[in-house]
Design a protein around this motif. Structure first.
Motif, PDB file in Angstrom:
ATOM      1  N   THR A  49       0.831  -1.206   0.000  1.00  0.00           N
ATOM      2  CA  THR A  49       0.000   0.000   0.000  1.00  0.00           C
ATOM      3  C   THR A  49       0.868   1.259   0.000  1.00  0.00           C
ATOM      4  O   THR A  49       0.580   2.217  -0.748  1.00  0.00           O
ATOM      5  CB  THR A  49      -0.910  -0.003   1.248  1.00  0.00           C
ATOM      6  OG1 THR A  49      -1.693  -1.179   1.231  1.00  0.00           O
ATOM      7  CG2 THR A  49      -1.816   1.218   1.266  1.00  0.00           C
ATOM      8  N   ILE A  50       1.914   1.242   0.804  1.00  0.00           N
ATOM      9  CA  ILE A  50       2.812   2.405   0.851  1.00  0.00           C
ATOM     10  C   ILE A  50       3.413   2.653  -0.531  1.00  0.00           C
ATOM     11  O   ILE A  50       3.428   3.787  -1.028  1.00  0.00           O
ATOM     12  CB  ILE A  50       3.925   2.177   1.912  1.00  0.00           C
ATOM     13  CG1 ILE A  50       3.327   2.241   3.315  1.00  0.00           C
ATOM     14  CG2 ILE A  50       5.052   3.199   1.760  1.00  0.00           C
ATOM     15  CD1 ILE A  50       4.264   1.722   4.408  1.00  0.00           C
ATOM     16  N   GLU A  57      -0.779   5.264  -7.428  1.00  0.00           N
ATOM     17  CA  GLU A  57      -1.600   4.265  -8.124  1.00  0.00           C
ATOM     18  C   GLU A  57      -2.913   4.006  -7.396  1.00  0.00           C
ATOM     19  O   GLU A  57      -3.896   3.627  -7.996  1.00  0.00           O
ATOM     20  CB  GLU A  57      -0.838   2.942  -8.214  1.00  0.00           C
ATOM     21  CG  GLU A  57       0.279   2.947  -9.239  1.00  0.00           C
ATOM     22  CD  GLU A  57       1.038   1.635  -9.240  1.00  0.00           C
ATOM     23  OE1 GLU A  57       0.681   0.717  -8.479  1.00  0.00           O
ATOM     24  OE2 GLU A  57       2.003   1.535 -10.009  1.00  0.00           O
ATOM     25  N   GLN A  58      -2.873   4.171  -6.107  1.00  0.00           N
ATOM     26  CA  GLN A  58      -4.033   3.704  -5.350  1.00  0.00           C
ATOM     27  C   GLN A  58      -4.544   4.798  -4.419  1.00  0.00           C
ATOM     28  O   GLN A  58      -3.835   5.252  -3.544  1.00  0.00           O
ATOM     29  CB  GLN A  58      -3.616   2.499  -4.522  1.00  0.00           C
ATOM     30  CG  GLN A  58      -4.743   1.877  -3.754  1.00  0.00           C
ATOM     31  CD  GLN A  58      -4.223   0.680  -2.977  1.00  0.00           C
ATOM     32  OE1 GLN A  58      -3.508  -0.154  -3.494  1.00  0.00           O
ATOM     33  NE2 GLN A  58      -4.597   0.621  -1.727  1.00  0.00           N
ATOM     34  N   ALA A  59      -5.748   5.180  -4.660  1.00  0.00           N
ATOM     35  CA  ALA A  59      -6.319   6.211  -3.803  1.00  0.00           C
ATOM     36  C   ALA A  59      -7.503   5.698  -3.021  1.00  0.00           C
ATOM     37  O   ALA A  59      -8.032   6.385  -2.177  1.00  0.00           O
ATOM     38  CB  ALA A  59      -6.757   7.395  -4.645  1.00  0.00           C
ATOM     39  N   ASN A  60      -7.908   4.481  -3.322  1.00  0.00           N
ATOM     40  CA  ASN A  60      -9.051   3.929  -2.589  1.00  0.00           C
ATOM     41  C   ASN A  60      -8.768   2.494  -2.165  1.00  0.00           C
ATOM     42  O   ASN A  60      -7.920   1.815  -2.733  1.00  0.00           O
ATOM     43  CB  ASN A  60     -10.318   3.990  -3.435  1.00  0.00           C
ATOM     44  CG  ASN A  60     -10.094   3.408  -4.807  1.00  0.00           C
ATOM     45  OD1 ASN A  60      -9.065   2.799  -5.063  1.00  0.00           O
ATOM     46  ND2 ASN A  60     -11.041   3.595  -5.681  1.00  0.00           N
ATOM     47  N   PHE A  61      -9.464   2.085  -1.186  1.00  0.00           N
ATOM     48  CA  PHE A  61      -9.268   0.733  -0.656  1.00  0.00           C
ATOM     49  C   PHE A  61     -10.572  -0.015  -0.838  1.00  0.00           C
ATOM     50  O   PHE A  61     -11.422  -0.043   0.044  1.00  0.00           O
ATOM     51  CB  PHE A  61      -8.835   0.804   0.810  1.00  0.00           C
ATOM     52  CG  PHE A  61      -7.537   1.530   0.972  1.00  0.00           C
ATOM     53  CD1 PHE A  61      -6.341   0.832   0.904  1.00  0.00           C
ATOM     54  CD2 PHE A  61      -7.499   2.905   1.143  1.00  0.00           C
ATOM     55  CE1 PHE A  61      -5.134   1.496   1.023  1.00  0.00           C
ATOM     56  CE2 PHE A  61      -6.297   3.564   1.268  1.00  0.00           C
ATOM     57  CZ  PHE A  61      -5.106   2.869   1.206  1.00  0.00           C
TER      58      PHE A  61
ATOM     59  N   GLU B 104      -5.834   4.560 -13.795  1.00  0.00           N
ATOM     60  CA  GLU B 104      -6.407   5.906 -13.817  1.00  0.00           C
ATOM     61  C   GLU B 104      -7.888   5.862 -13.455  1.00  0.00           C
ATOM     62  O   GLU B 104      -8.400   6.713 -12.736  1.00  0.00           O
ATOM     63  CB  GLU B 104      -6.246   6.516 -15.210  1.00  0.00           C
ATOM     64  CG  GLU B 104      -4.786   6.762 -15.581  1.00  0.00           C
ATOM     65  CD  GLU B 104      -4.628   7.081 -17.044  1.00  0.00           C
ATOM     66  OE1 GLU B 104      -5.600   7.587 -17.644  1.00  0.00           O
ATOM     67  OE2 GLU B 104      -3.540   6.829 -17.584  1.00  0.00           O
ATOM     68  N   TYR B 105      -8.542   4.840 -13.968  1.00  0.00           N
ATOM     69  CA  TYR B 105      -9.966   4.725 -13.654  1.00  0.00           C
ATOM     70  C   TYR B 105     -10.219   4.502 -12.169  1.00  0.00           C
ATOM     71  O   TYR B 105     -11.231   4.894 -11.636  1.00  0.00           O
ATOM     72  CB  TYR B 105     -10.596   3.565 -14.443  1.00  0.00           C
ATOM     73  CG  TYR B 105     -10.984   3.950 -15.834  1.00  0.00           C
ATOM     74  CD1 TYR B 105     -12.114   4.721 -16.056  1.00  0.00           C
ATOM     75  CD2 TYR B 105     -10.222   3.552 -16.919  1.00  0.00           C
ATOM     76  CE1 TYR B 105     -12.471   5.086 -17.340  1.00  0.00           C
ATOM     77  CE2 TYR B 105     -10.577   3.910 -18.206  1.00  0.00           C
ATOM     78  CZ  TYR B 105     -11.702   4.671 -18.416  1.00  0.00           C
ATOM     79  OH  TYR B 105     -12.051   5.033 -19.669  1.00  0.00           O
TER      80      TYR B 105
END
Lengths: 253, 190
Positions: A49-50, A57-61, B104-105
């Motif tokens: 995640t870090i 790349e990841q803004a939501n879980f 991106e999505y």
């Protein structure tokens, strides 16, 4: 969890650990208590995640907390993967019956990657199933044995006892055939039956005295014909003594 | 394929199920985000994602390492999602999301049913903590982890750039992660 293990975990995240370290970590996971294993897996997840957060790349879980555990439990229920032949393209332990979702995927022809897997599993699975297929194989083998016995009988009859003996041998083939056909009921005993059939032919091919005399006369006539043929061959072919050498070989046999 | 994935896939192909657990943990969020482009209901997304991972596990011996594991997994996930829609008599979308676009999505830009305000807030919070932790790191640790995560350099390349042994790079990156983890852990464990 010791520091060395966490450092190994960090190196594996980067793909910079060697195979031995990977194995060591996986072994540690296997040997760890449930609580320890959860700590290791949670550490691995946080490192991932870090990294992905740093890369943006990841803004939501989106996966729920127990998702990976649920998948792990489902996979634990799966049979072990066959690791021997990775080029076969088939998982030998797939049971298509336990995978209705994959079967429905096959029917829709959309799920190409997974369908390839699922259909491979079905193909492999069916290899061990139908009785009629085993029966067909057994029948084919039995047919081959019968033909083989006939050929063997013809050859041995001609070589041992002359032309007239062939008829006697053929007369005695019926029990051998019967034995072989009977053996098709149990494919496991086919070879045994075939082995039994051979001595049965030679023992049963008992000739009468008249037959023996006739056979000996026939053999003598045959030898004379061959000798004459060889003499002509030696004169006509220009091969000198070679045809006689063949004849000597024939007589030895 | 990244060496990490290749190593883990090889271990799974050798029959080590724990290695697959690590792959699931690594890609679970990306796969969920991807599937949520096709399937809107959160519970259904979970089911389809689980089915996709199980299919991947069953077919892992078919995987030849000619492409990235994620590319392969991505294809299985999309096909499983489409299949799910067909089985529910729903029409799957006619165009696919490119594997390169899927991230991106799943990012900030597109609001999805699965991206609840809590999810987005949580993501933002984690991103902020990671940024602060990174800023607070000693220079050598920050450089090492930045070269690794942002630039994707190997340990050898980082060692060249930082003029230090590979073992030192490995240790610095580990300590950087550990420091960030210490700060982010309470938020992630919520």
């Amino acid at each position: 969890m010791n520091e060395q293990l966490v450092e190994t975990l960090s190196a594996i995240v980067d793909g910079q650990a060697d195979d031995l370290e990977v194995r060591r970590l996986l072994k540690a996971l296997d040997n760890a208590s449930d609580e320890e294993a959860q700590l290791i897996l949670a550490q691995w997840e946080r490192f991932q995640t870090i990294g992905s957060t740093m890369r943006g790349e990841q803004a939501n879980f989106t996966a729920s907390a127990g998702f990976a555990a649920a998948v792990s439990a489902a996979i634990d229920a799966e049979p072990p993967i066959a690791s021997t032949d990775s080029h076969s393209g088939m998982d030998l332990n797939i049971d298509s019956q336990s995978n209705p979702a994959a079967n429905s995927a096959a029917s829709s022809s959309i799920d190409s990657a997974a369908v390839a897997q699922a259909s491979g599993g079905e193909t492999t699975h069916s290899n061990s199933q139908p009785f009629w297929r085993q029966f067909a194989v057994a029948a084919t083998v039995a047919f081959a044995v019968i033909i083989g016995v006939q050929e063997y009988g013809s050859f041995s009859g001609a070589a041992d006892s002359g032309v007239s003996a062939i008829a006697s041998v053929e007369d005695n083939q019926a029990p051998a055939q019967a034995a072989s056909v009977q053996a098709t009921n149990s494919s496991g005993q086919l070879l045994l039956a075939a082995a039994d059939a051979k001595p049965a032919i030679s023992q049963d091919a008992v000739l009468s005295e008249a037959d023996r005399l006739e056979a000996a006369a026939a053999q003598q006539r045959l030898n004379e014909y061959i000798l004459q043929h060889t003499s002509h061959a030696a004169q006509q072919s220009g091969q000198g003594i070679i045809p006689f050498a063949r004849l000597a070989n024939f007589e030895e046999e | 394929m990244s060496d990490a994935d290749a190593q883990l896939v090889a271990r799974v192909q050798q029959g080590d199920k724990k290695a697959f657990d690590l792959l699931v943990l690594k890609y679970q969020h990306k796969i969920h985000s991807l599937i949520s482009r096709y399937v809107r209901d959160h519970a259904e997304v979970q089911d389809v994602a689980q089915e996709a991972f199980i299919k991947a596990y069953r077919a892992i011996n078919n995987f030849r390492s000619e492409s990235a594991f994620y590319t392969w997994m991505y294809r299985i996930a999309i096909n499983t999602a489409k299949n799910h829609l067909v089985s529910r008599s729903r029409r799957p979308p006619s165009t696919d999301i490119d594997v390169g676009e899927s991230d991106e999505y799943s990012g900030f830009n597109v609001l999805q049913d699965i991206d609840t305000p809590e999810n987005i807030l949580h993501g933002n919070e984690v991103a902020e903590i990671v940024k602060q932790a990174l800023d607070g790191l000693p220079e050598d640790l920050r450089t090492a982890v930045t070269l690794r995560e942002f630039d994707g350099l190997s340990y050898e390349d980082i060692a060249d750039v930082m003029s230090c042994p590979v073992g030192t790079v490995r240790s610095r990156i580990f300590r950087a992660r550990e420091a960030i983890d210490k700060l982010v852990r309470p938020t992630l464990n919520q």
